[in-house]
Design an enzyme around this catalytic site. Sequence first.
Site, short mmCIF file in Angstrom:
data_model
loop_
_atom_site.label_atom_id
_atom_site.label_comp_id
_atom_site.label_asym_id
_atom_site.label_seq_id
_atom_site.Cartn_x
_atom_site.Cartn_y
_atom_site.Cartn_z
N ASP A 1 -7.87 -6.58 5.06
CA ASP A 1 -7.81 -7.19 3.73
C ASP A 1 -8.17 -8.68 3.81
OD1 ASP A 1 -6.93 -4.73 2.71
OD2 ASP A 1 -4.84 -5.22 3.19
N HIS B 1 -0.91 -2.68 1.76
CA HIS B 1 -2.25 -2.36 2.25
C HIS B 1 -2.84 -1.17 1.50
CE1 HIS B 1 -5.59 -2.37 5.00
NE2 HIS B 1 -5.31 -1.18 5.50
#
Length: 464
Positions: free
Chosen positions: A294, A321
């Site tokens: 990310d 996530h």
Amino acid sequence: MFLDCCLLACLITGLCVFWNPTFLFSKTNQTSKIKSVFLSKSTSTLTKGCKSKMAATSATGFSVGSTASAGPKVGFTQLKAFSVKLNPKKYLTSFSGLKAGHSVSCESQSSFLGDESTLVLKQGYNSKARKCSDRSYSHVQPQASYKVAILGASGGIGQPLALLVKMSPLVSQLNLYDIANVKGVASDLSHCNTPSKVSDFTGESELAACLRDVDVVVIPAGVPRKPGMTRDDLFNINANIVKNLVGAVADNCPDAFIHIISNPVNSTVPIAAEVLTQKGVYDPKKLFGVTTLDVVRANTFVAQKKNLKLIDVDVPVVGGHAGITILPLLSKAKPSVTLTDEEVQELTVRIQNAGTEVVEAKAGAGSATLSMAYAAARFVESSLRALDGDAEVYECSFIQSELTELPFFASRIKLGKDGVEAVISSELQGLTEYEQKALEDLKTELKASIEKGVAFVQKQAVAA
């Protein structure tokens, strides 16, 4: 004529060093305990560790070592042989993780972050950080002395991850495990002339041997996402895989750093925590959900949007996530960037859905395997640097946390020899209105995912 020949030989030798930095690894696969030639505790050992036979009549053997002079010294021992001694700080091109460096003494900074981001991080989290003009060097001198195990090494993430970890000068032993097809992966990687020795382990009967005395365990095992599949769809398949693998880690290397990649990370990390707790070996400082992808995506997209030097862009990503639980804190980006409300929303949504973007682009042929491998390799390198004594290692990770009311939360952390050394809480202060609302919105979904993972293990324990 004699002098011309000597100068030509020196030139050829120099070009070998600078054009082919990996030549230093040419004979390093002979033992799992070998040390990285150019990153040993004493640069004087380079003279012993780096000798190469030159073909033809131009030269027969040269050595690279530490000298007191600023430049090379050339001494002739016979008509067709010479010895060159180089100052490694000035002349060697060393390979540190995934980035080439030019010094035996490594400054405390990530191979994945540029000078600007590294300095800002130091100044932001270390009250003793000095100005750029007065930088201090910690003289971290890594050695090839750590054992890493990759569980799921023959998969789409496992194979490129194994290659990238094999390139690290900090790794002396790389153990590859999977239920099938891992022998060929190990054989292929073993031909790479980098320090680590590669071993393969197939099936449950060999899992304990794979994990014995390992320092870092990385778990990418599981099935990948397919078109139309949500991260929750992965749960029933991957949850049991993670549970069994973490149980083996608890039995064979309970002190190892554990990196969980298997999705859905929001649930698999709590699963791992429950298993370790039941085994009586849970250390929350050493269990990490790898959310680095990310961060990598956020850095890339912001750099592209604002035409910035990518290596110097660093965007913290907090929460979880998956989907809306991924919250890039664009207001905390380094270097600071000015974004309109529309740009903030556009970038946030793209970062959150980037995995789906790749799945759809591959049209059923796979998921984000290469970028995930790169991100995981970055986190592995950071962990190894922390274990090796680097005092300035920062990453974002999904960990057991008290930063919010949730038991697990992804945020910036400082890594040390014992795992999580500090949680950086300052990045959740002074958020924009958009970020604050997004933070509150993600908590409900993240809480449900965490509870789902905990309930999975507890239910199986009761059934047993």
